[in-house]
Design a protein around this motif. Sequence first.
Motif, PDB file in Angstrom:
ATOM      1  N   HIS A   1       0.660  14.405  10.179  1.00  0.00           N
ATOM      2  CA  HIS A   1       0.978  15.426   9.179  1.00  0.00           C
ATOM      3  C   HIS A   1       0.463  15.023   7.808  1.00  0.00           C
ATOM      4  CE1 HIS A   1       3.433  17.643   6.239  1.00  0.00           C
ATOM      5  NE2 HIS A   1       3.373  18.605   7.118  1.00  0.00           N
ATOM      6  N   PHE A   2       0.614  13.743   7.458  1.00  0.00           N
ATOM      7  CA  PHE A   2       0.123  13.253   6.169  1.00  0.00           C
ATOM      8  C   PHE A   2      -1.368  13.536   6.024  1.00  0.00           C
ATOM      9  CE2 PHE A   2      -2.058   9.920   3.798  1.00  0.00           C
ATOM     10  CZ  PHE A   2      -1.370   9.928   2.589  1.00  0.00           C
ATOM     11  N   ALA A   3      -2.125  13.279   7.080  1.00  0.00           N
ATOM     12  CA  ALA A   3      -3.577  13.439   7.013  1.00  0.00           C
ATOM     13  C   ALA A   3      -3.980  14.897   6.879  1.00  0.00           C
ATOM     14  CB  ALA A   3      -4.221  12.821   8.256  1.00  0.00           C
ATOM     15  N   TYR A   4      -3.518  15.735   7.808  1.00  0.00           N
ATOM     16  CA  TYR A   4      -4.020  17.112   7.756  1.00  0.00           C
ATOM     17  C   TYR A   4      -3.393  17.902   6.615  1.00  0.00           C
ATOM     18  CZ  TYR A   4      -0.046  18.864  10.674  1.00  0.00           C
ATOM     19  OH  TYR A   4       1.174  19.212  11.186  1.00  0.00           O
ATOM     20  N   ALA A   5      -2.195  17.503   6.135  1.00  0.00           N
ATOM     21  CA  ALA A   5      -1.610  18.177   4.975  1.00  0.00           C
ATOM     22  C   ALA A   5      -2.460  17.933   3.736  1.00  0.00           C
ATOM     23  CB  ALA A   5      -0.179  17.704   4.742  1.00  0.00           C
ATOM     24  N   ASN A   6      -2.978  16.729   3.589  1.00  0.00           N
ATOM     25  CA  ASN A   6      -3.871  16.435   2.469  1.00  0.00           C
ATOM     26  C   ASN A   6      -5.168  17.222   2.582  1.00  0.00           C
ATOM     27  OD1 ASN A   6      -3.008  14.256   0.437  1.00  0.00           O
ATOM     28  ND2 ASN A   6      -2.336  13.358   2.370  1.00  0.00           N
TER      29      ASN A   6
END
Length: 319
Positions: free
Chosen positions: A252-257
């Motif tokens: 989630h951290f990656a694709y949210a960014n």
Amino acid sequence: MTAEHEFTSAFAADLDGYLAFKEKMGFYGASRIVYLRRFDAYCTRLGRTVFDRATVEGWVIDELQRSSTYRSWMSYIRDFGRWLHTHTQPGAYILSDQWKSSFTRAHPYLLTQDEIDRFFIAAARLEAASPWAWQAAAFFTLMHSAGLRTIEARHLLTDQVDLAGGHIDIIGSKGHRSRRLPLTADVIDVLTACDTTSRAHLGPRTPFFVSSTGKSVTPATVGVIFNRIWDHAGLARPTDGRQPRPYDFRHHFAYANLERWMTNGTDITAMLPYLARYMGHATFDSTYYYVHTSPDFMNAYADITASQSQSLLPEVGFE
């Protein structure tokens, strides 16, 4: 039976010697020990005393009957064979490369913002007869806000957390890479509350997140606590086979960014090196994978690339 790892087979002394060698090289993975214990138990059960093809491939075949997507454990027995061949048994069999299997990534569970909000409300109210009662919210907040691997959060030490300076240090993670990650004020507050309570209950400690015995928390316990919080939050479990896991906070951290940068019109090509460095990736290949985890991002990406002549993402990864 050897005392250190409680091996019982004819290979017990060599297994301990091999693991001691790996630790000197900086490899402490628990997974290696788990699978070598299985090999040891197999040899004990069948009375195997020679490290030959029949013994090694017999165990591999036995293990394949209960294995799932990942088969990285084959590298452990292959590496042990190489060590034996070099150090104690020149005739030791080295598992053939024909047993190597392609790596298949598990499809991540894509967390929604509502699920995340409800999860952390439940985490803050968790009742547990262990330090998880006060450290669960901090543990998963760190994974969610910094995109940590589960093992990085588990192995985090108190002297690697600088709350006054507003950062944490991830030392010797995957591929022996280290990095310093800044923390937001909200995350610092959560970690400070956790640290204060831990000090009051446990006194000085080495791991930042601890079990009831004062040791680092185990992977199994992290999964148990995550599932308990998920259920207490009243969140549904999917029926399509994909189940939420702690590691999905990193996804989630990656694709949210990525999605935020795309929405804001930020050049993602320019930002990928920063995301790769922050997440501790050796190459862009691992970072680029997260582009494919979000349907919303991919749909918008297709619209953008159809109307722009310049590629949004690089065609070739970088070392």
